[in-house]
Design an enzyme around this catalytic site. Sequence first.
Site, mmCIF file in Angstrom:
data_model
loop_
_atom_site.group_PDB
_atom_site.id
_atom_site.type_symbol
_atom_site.label_atom_id
_atom_site.label_comp_id
_atom_site.label_asym_id
_atom_site.label_seq_id
_atom_site.Cartn_x
_atom_site.Cartn_y
_atom_site.Cartn_z
ATOM 1 C CD GLU A 144 69.108 135.922 27.220
ATOM 2 O OE1 GLU A 144 69.521 136.967 27.862
ATOM 3 O OE2 GLU A 144 67.816 135.570 27.594
ATOM 4 C CD GLU A 153 69.327 141.231 32.189
ATOM 5 O OE1 GLU A 153 69.995 140.473 31.605
ATOM 6 O OE2 GLU A 153 67.825 141.091 32.224
#
Length: 640
Positions: A144, A153
């Site tokens: 995730e 990210e």
Amino acid sequence: MKVFCGRANPTTGSVEWLEEDEHYDYHQEIARSSYADMLHDKDRNIKYYQGIRAAVSRVKDRGQKALVLDIGTGTGLLSMMAVTAGADFCYAIEVFKPMADAAVKIVEKNGFSDKIKIINKHSTEVTIGPDGDMPCRANILITELFDTELIGEGALPSYEHAHRHLVQENCEAVPHRATVYAQLVESRRMWSWNKLFPVRVQTGHGEQVIVPPLELERCPGAPSVYDIQLNQVSPTDFTALSDVMPMFSVDFSKQVSSSAACHSRQFEPLASGRAQVVLSWWDIEMDPEGKIKCTMAPFWAHSDPEELQWRDHWMQCVYFLPQEEPVVQGSSLFLLAHHDDYCVWYSLQKTSPEKNGRVSPPRPVCDCQAHLLWTRPRFGEINDQDRTERYVQALRTVLKPDSVCLCVSDGSLLSLLAHHLGAEQVFTVESSAASHRLMKKIFKANHVEDKVHIIEKRPELLMSADLEDEKDLWRIRSPCGNCEGFDVHIMDDMIKRALDFRESKEAEPHPLWEYPCRCLSEPQQILTFDFRHPVPPHPVRAEGSIELRRPGRSHGAVLWMEYHLTPDSTVSTGLLKPPDDKGDCCWNPHCKQAVYFFTSPDCGVPQGGPRTVSYTVEFHPRTGDISMDFTLSDTLEDGC
């Protein structure tokens, strides 16, 4: 080791980077993060659990042991799901040490220490072998690593490395696939977050127009995405120029590349107009068949709007085209999605990029200074003609032919308004080199460079000589308890302890127009500042109580400023009108409000009648810090 940590300036709402030493308590960063919001995301959790169970079953059906690699494990939730689903062992990687320490305790508390190993490293540092972090490669990859933009990210480099070094070829992956969608729109409101519009001012000599410099008009804008809650944007605020289009997909079960890439989609505009903005979001499929899907689609593109999941850790993206371009209904165009390893951007072409052989445009970079100085909401605020008119009306009431005006505000157009309304002299204080350069360009474009004087100083350092001797979001913080059957109280306790620190007792800036919320009390004045008088040398303190008159849970308190320009004209940075009978709010969309989260949500109005919240607020004029404390009255047993 010293690190930089982001802090919200309580006065301006902007994020500032402060250096912290080795004694800093990093648990506070967890308290400020979106970990809790992710754990409260029921749709996300259920879909991950379903995908993990299916992946473990497929491996077991092949007669293999299920060895899981969980990158970015956080609390260890997904690893615990995997073991519960029948995985033989999980290697859970978490680079942030306070979170890794918490994950060790959570895993132990839930009885999985013999099946889950927490590895406090970046995934690219994990080693394989008899003496390594993992004895062999995993055959199930769970991650995730996504943000609102999907790849912001570092998901692509992490997947790329994992497939090369940490997992088996043709491994199972949860999620299995991600798809990015885009829709081209025309929106004056959203475009006002990116460009400076001409500002019209009615003066005694007729209409004056403040125009943006040519350099600003040509600038491609800021390189970063603007992530917002598109579900809170009215459909009347934009015109769809295209259908929703899938732009590109990433298969996480195969080798992933972090190299720059370009993907194009041909489409026929639904209407004629000016292409300005690309709205974008993504979905993730947890299984190869695509039956288990978690989508970020806004309500107008959602397959079942009634089941829309509100979440704050994943929102939707607003991208601005480098320049607005006219489109004609029915005339075919190509929308291009470009990305590198961390960033996505869009462009529009009339012909196929394969056919014309054009080189992919570089990532947009601001070269006009404005996008570096002004935030997107600040652009919108400056472009708000109603707000400008309020300031014009206020200036008319105080300006005289011999007035000397001092404007203290980085990048404000107030100095231009004062000049056009007849002030004899105008000075503007620009404390940063960036604002100095920008305002110089704006003044030159409007031919007032010799009429408005720029002072590059901090306001507190001004001398009379400088003036030429003239002296005139609750889920983000709420406890999780049990998440999908797993006990995560340890993280709750850690966050609660972190919230006892001074920094965490400060309010946080949030754009409340994006968040569904209700007022449980009527607005109440807390502090008053009279700018006609000197700044007081000592802290300004206020104590009192607020009566909660509407039913509901009180998750926090909101503070904002109302600027009384004249007795008859006020500009609010918070509520634009009183809440209705149900408590529904209309917040200023250009400003962030200061939100003080309560440690745990309490009830609003029980059957026994109204309740009160006691408060203490202290403002420190010299530093701009605001400290506050709120206490709810005792909970009644027959409450909510």
